[in-house]
Design a protein around this motif. Structure first.
Motif, PDB file in Angstrom:
ATOM      1  N   TYR A 303       0.832  -1.207   0.000  1.00  0.00           N
ATOM      2  CA  TYR A 303       0.000   0.000   0.000  1.00  0.00           C
ATOM      3  C   TYR A 303       0.872   1.266   0.000  1.00  0.00           C
ATOM      4  O   TYR A 303       0.620   2.207  -0.768  1.00  0.00           O
ATOM      5  N   SER A 304       1.898   1.292   0.843  1.00  0.00           N
ATOM      6  CA  SER A 304       2.767   2.466   0.928  1.00  0.00           C
ATOM      7  C   SER A 304       3.508   2.716  -0.379  1.00  0.00           C
ATOM      8  O   SER A 304       3.633   3.859  -0.827  1.00  0.00           O
ATOM      9  N   ILE A 305       3.997   1.644  -1.002  1.00  0.00           N
ATOM     10  CA  ILE A 305       4.743   1.792  -2.253  1.00  0.00           C
ATOM     11  C   ILE A 305       3.838   2.314  -3.365  1.00  0.00           C
ATOM     12  O   ILE A 305       4.205   3.224  -4.118  1.00  0.00           O
ATOM     13  N   ILE A 306       2.640   1.747  -3.477  1.00  0.00           N
ATOM     14  CA  ILE A 306       1.731   2.137  -4.559  1.00  0.00           C
ATOM     15  C   ILE A 306       1.238   3.568  -4.376  1.00  0.00           C
ATOM     16  O   ILE A 306       1.248   4.362  -5.315  1.00  0.00           O
ATOM     17  N   THR A 307       0.790   3.910  -3.185  1.00  0.00           N
ATOM     18  CA  THR A 307       0.265   5.264  -2.953  1.00  0.00           C
ATOM     19  C   THR A 307       1.358   6.323  -3.020  1.00  0.00           C
ATOM     20  O   THR A 307       1.076   7.476  -3.342  1.00  0.00           O
ATOM     21  N   SER A 308       2.607   5.946  -2.731  1.00  0.00           N
ATOM     22  CA  SER A 308       3.713   6.900  -2.832  1.00  0.00           C
ATOM     23  C   SER A 308       4.039   7.229  -4.281  1.00  0.00           C
ATOM     24  O   SER A 308       4.765   8.197  -4.552  1.00  0.00           O
ATOM     25  N   GLN A 309       3.528   6.439  -5.205  1.00  0.00           N
ATOM     26  CA  GLN A 309       3.734   6.690  -6.633  1.00  0.00           C
ATOM     27  C   GLN A 309       2.450   7.177  -7.304  1.00  0.00           C
ATOM     28  O   GLN A 309       2.209   6.925  -8.467  1.00  0.00           O
ATOM     29  N   GLN A 310       1.622   7.895  -6.540  1.00  0.00           N
ATOM     30  CA  GLN A 310       0.363   8.435  -7.034  1.00  0.00           C
ATOM     31  C   GLN A 310      -0.554   7.342  -7.570  1.00  0.00           C
ATOM     32  O   GLN A 310      -1.296   7.525  -8.525  1.00  0.00           O
ATOM     33  N   GLY A 311      -0.486   6.190  -6.933  1.00  0.00           N
ATOM     34  CA  GLY A 311      -1.356   5.086  -7.305  1.00  0.00           C
ATOM     35  C   GLY A 311      -2.451   4.880  -6.276  1.00  0.00           C
ATOM     36  O   GLY A 311      -2.530   5.588  -5.270  1.00  0.00           O
ATOM     37  N   ASP A 312      -3.283   3.902  -6.530  1.00  0.00           N
ATOM     38  CA  ASP A 312      -4.395   3.599  -5.632  1.00  0.00           C
ATOM     39  C   ASP A 312      -4.618   2.093  -5.632  1.00  0.00           C
ATOM     40  O   ASP A 312      -4.419   1.436  -6.658  1.00  0.00           O
ATOM     41  N   ILE A 313      -5.019   1.554  -4.493  1.00  0.00           N
ATOM     42  CA  ILE A 313      -5.280   0.119  -4.399  1.00  0.00           C
ATOM     43  C   ILE A 313      -6.544  -0.111  -3.585  1.00  0.00           C
ATOM     44  O   ILE A 313      -6.735   0.507  -2.535  1.00  0.00           O
TER      45      ILE A 313
END
Length: 334
Positions: A303-313
């Motif tokens: 979650y941290s990696i994805i959201t830190s790259q302007q992503g969403d899960i």
């Protein structure tokens, strides 16, 4: 106010020029003019005194306000809509106060998070350390046979690897939280990303005789960091493998449109209970169907990696039916 040397000098100068004006008018032989100058001087000096007193009162209020700020009280509001230098000063002080309040809240939150993290880490390390101490004591007993010694050594090695993974994962999470990781912005082919993420999981999947079905546009891509994003997908896929029965199936779908690139990971495993769903991305959270070896950090890292790259899960799941992870990497965040 009158104890201020600058104010004393200011009023002394005013009195001097007023007296000089009165004497000059009297010297010119006009008593009426002298009295007029004297009256006007008194009015001007009084008006100046009242205005100066008002300014000092406002400044004193601001001084008291700043004193309260230094004592940690950020609730006061000194904004006003009037024009003037004092109003501008009040507005600037309010802005600084608001910023200090936000920073103070952030520091308190970080302190609480650090306290909770240290507590969680201590709890997670306590179990393997206790187990290792017991096995070390048993290994020191010369009466145990070679079979038991081999078993204890193997278990000791397993616990060491678990601790190494835990410390490494916590270090990565700490770097992400601190913002010290500079995620790359490079074109990533989703097909390449999925292949990289599946590579370390092929052996566990073969052991459990699980199948994986991958479908998507071979040219689908997004901008991000390949290695870190692969780390996130590995943790998600690992969770699916662990919670899918032998002979089960995993599916990976990916598409790209003008707004985002989407990756969907599905399994037909045991699923996640309704009460666990809102918490699965929280650090050290273990669901009701988590294994004994689970630490509850893999999905939090993803979650941290994805959201830190302007992503969403997002995740959807039904017990005994399966789980679906929806991952989106947006083209541009407005």
């Amino acid at each position: 106010m009158l104890r201020n040397r600058e104010i004393q000098l200011f009023f002394t100068v005013l009195a001097f020029f007023s007296l000089a004006g009165v004497l000059l008018a009297a010297a010119l032989g006009s008593v009426a003019a002298a009295w007029s100058v004297f009256a006007i001087s008194i009015v001007l000096i009084t008006t100046t005194g009242i205005f100066t007193w008002w300014r000092y009162r406002e400044i004193d209020k601001l001084s008291g306000y700043l004193q309260k700020i230094s004592n940690g009280d950020y609730q006061l509001d000194v904004r006003d809509n009037a024009e003037g230098e004092l109003s501008l000063l009040k507005s600037q002080i309010y802005k600084v106060t608001t910023r200090l309040s936000e920073q103070s809240n952030t520091l308190h939150e970080d302190k609480d998070k650090l306290t909770n993290a240290i507590s969680d880490i201590s709890h997670q390390l306590k179990t393997p350390l206790t187990s290792m101490m017991i096995m070390a004591d048993l290994l020191s007993d010369h009466r145990i046979d070679d079979e038991k010694r081999t078993e204890f050594t193997r278990n000791l090695n397993i616990q060491l690897k678990r601790m190494d993974w835990l410390v490494s994962s916590l270090l990565k999470l700490s770097k992400i939280d601190a913002g010290t990781i500079a995620f790359k912005k490079e074109p990533i082919l989703v097909a390449e990303l999925i292949e990289k993420a599946l590579a370390p999981l092929m052996v566990p999947m073969d052991i459990k005789m699980q199948q994986v079905d991958i479908q998507g546009d071979k040219l689908a891509a997004f901008s991000g960091d390949l290695n870190w994003t692969a780390e996130a997908l590995i943790n998600i896929l690992k969770n699916c493998v662990e919670h899918t029965a032998p002979g089960g199936k995993l599916s990976v779908r990916y598409t790209e449109n003008v707004l985002f690139t989407e990756i969907t990971i599905l399994d037909n495993g045991s699923g996640i209970s309704k009460q666990d769903l809102p918490h699965i991305f929280k650090r050290f959270y273990k669901g009701s169907n988590a294994s004994d070896e689970s630490v509850g950090i893999g999905l939090a890292m993803a979650y941290s990696i994805i959201t830190s790259q302007q992503g969403d899960i997002e995740v959807r799941s039904e017990p005994e039916t399966g789980t679906v992870f929806h991952i989106k990497f947006y083209k541009q965040v407005v």
